[in-house]
Design an enzyme around this catalytic site. Structure first.
Site, PDB file in Angstrom:
ATOM      1  CE1 TYR A 147      -4.213  -1.619   0.605  1.00  0.00           C
ATOM      2  CE2 TYR A 147      -2.703  -3.096   1.877  1.00  0.00           C
ATOM      3  CZ  TYR A 147      -3.916  -3.147   0.995  1.00  0.00           C
ATOM      4  OH  TYR A 147      -5.055  -4.059   1.134  1.00  0.00           O
TER       5      TYR A 147
ATOM      6  CG  ASN B  20     -10.781  -1.719  -8.596  1.00  0.00           C
ATOM      7  OD1 ASN B  20     -11.199  -1.159  -9.442  1.00  0.00           O
ATOM      8  ND2 ASN B  20      -9.795  -2.535  -8.543  1.00  0.00           N
TER       9      ASN B  20
ATOM     10  CB  CYS C 294      -7.614  -3.855  -5.927  1.00  0.00           C
ATOM     11  SG  CYS C 294      -9.280  -4.424  -6.311  1.00  0.00           S
ATOM     12  CG  HIS C 295      -6.097  -9.536  -7.435  1.00  0.00           C
ATOM     13  ND1 HIS C 295      -6.674  -9.061  -8.375  1.00  0.00           N
ATOM     14  CD2 HIS C 295      -5.092 -10.444  -7.832  1.00  0.00           C
ATOM     15  CE1 HIS C 295      -6.047  -9.646  -9.476  1.00  0.00           C
ATOM     16  NE2 HIS C 295      -5.225 -10.230  -9.176  1.00  0.00           N
TER      17      HIS C 295
ATOM     18  CD  GLU D  80      -2.443 -12.164 -10.936  1.00  0.00           C
ATOM     19  OE1 GLU D  80      -1.493 -11.314 -10.469  1.00  0.00           O
ATOM     20  OE2 GLU D  80      -3.704 -11.575 -11.219  1.00  0.00           O
TER      21      GLU D  80
END
Length: 191
Positions: free
Chosen positions: A125, A148, A156-157, A183
């Protein structure tokens, strides 16, 4: 220049045309909404009351009653790209985005996230706050992530706590874990 010259589609009430569809994914049903400018909203857990509240918010914010149209070009392409992403065949999205549901600092942060944090990586962040010239605004970045309107597509993950914690997530922490595992950032859950 009038709205027709800008390529905007209007509905009968004078608002811009908003189309929507729900697609099933490995993280549950996602509501996708688009305008003539592009994908404008992605909503998690899009069944029943959640879907209806999301559609009411869109109507209020965009000045048009959303129309279900899963075969419309912007939605069909978004669904195709999401299916490829969830099957492991796509690492990023190439979709026009309508940023009209977010502005100011939050928009700057989300645009930086979309362009500067690639698949398979994460950012803190505070680091993301520094990238937009506000290094002391880590909490405000958290607020931007919660606001978002385009989660998954604007990833945003991929924003985590600087101490290695997973951080919060509007779609739920289990959804964030699944996306990060997809991912390759986290191991797949054992069960």
């Amino acid at each position: 220049m009038d709205s027709h010259e800008r390529g905007e589609q209007r509905d009968g009430s004078g608002g811009q045309r908003v189309v929507w569809a729900v697609t099933d994914t490995r993280i549950g049903p996602l509501l996708l909404a688009a305008t003539a400018d592009g994908l404008v909203n992605v909503v998690f857990h899009a069944t029943g009351a959640v879907r209806e509240r999301a559609l009411d918010r869109l109507a209020s914010r965009l000045g048009a009653e959303p129309v279900e149209a899963p075969g419309s070009p912007p939605l069909a392409e978004a669904i195709r790209q999401l299916e490829a992403y969830f099957s492991g065949g796509r690492r990023d999205f190439d979709l026009p985005l309508d940023w009209s549901l977010i502005s100011g600092f939050n928009r700057r942060v989300l645009r930086e996230l979309a362009s500067g944090v690639p698949y398979g990586s994460v950012v803190g962040y505070g680091d993301l706050a520094g990238r937009v010239g506000q290094p002391q605004a880590a909490q405000a970045v958290g607020v931007a992530m919660g606001a978002n309107p385009l989660p998954v597509v604007v990833p945003c993950h991929r924003v985590v706590e600087s101490d290695g914690g997973i951080g919060g997530f509007g779609g739920g922490l289990e959804t964030k874990r699944v996306l990060l595992a997809l991912e390759g950032v986290l191991p797949e859950p054992l069960f």
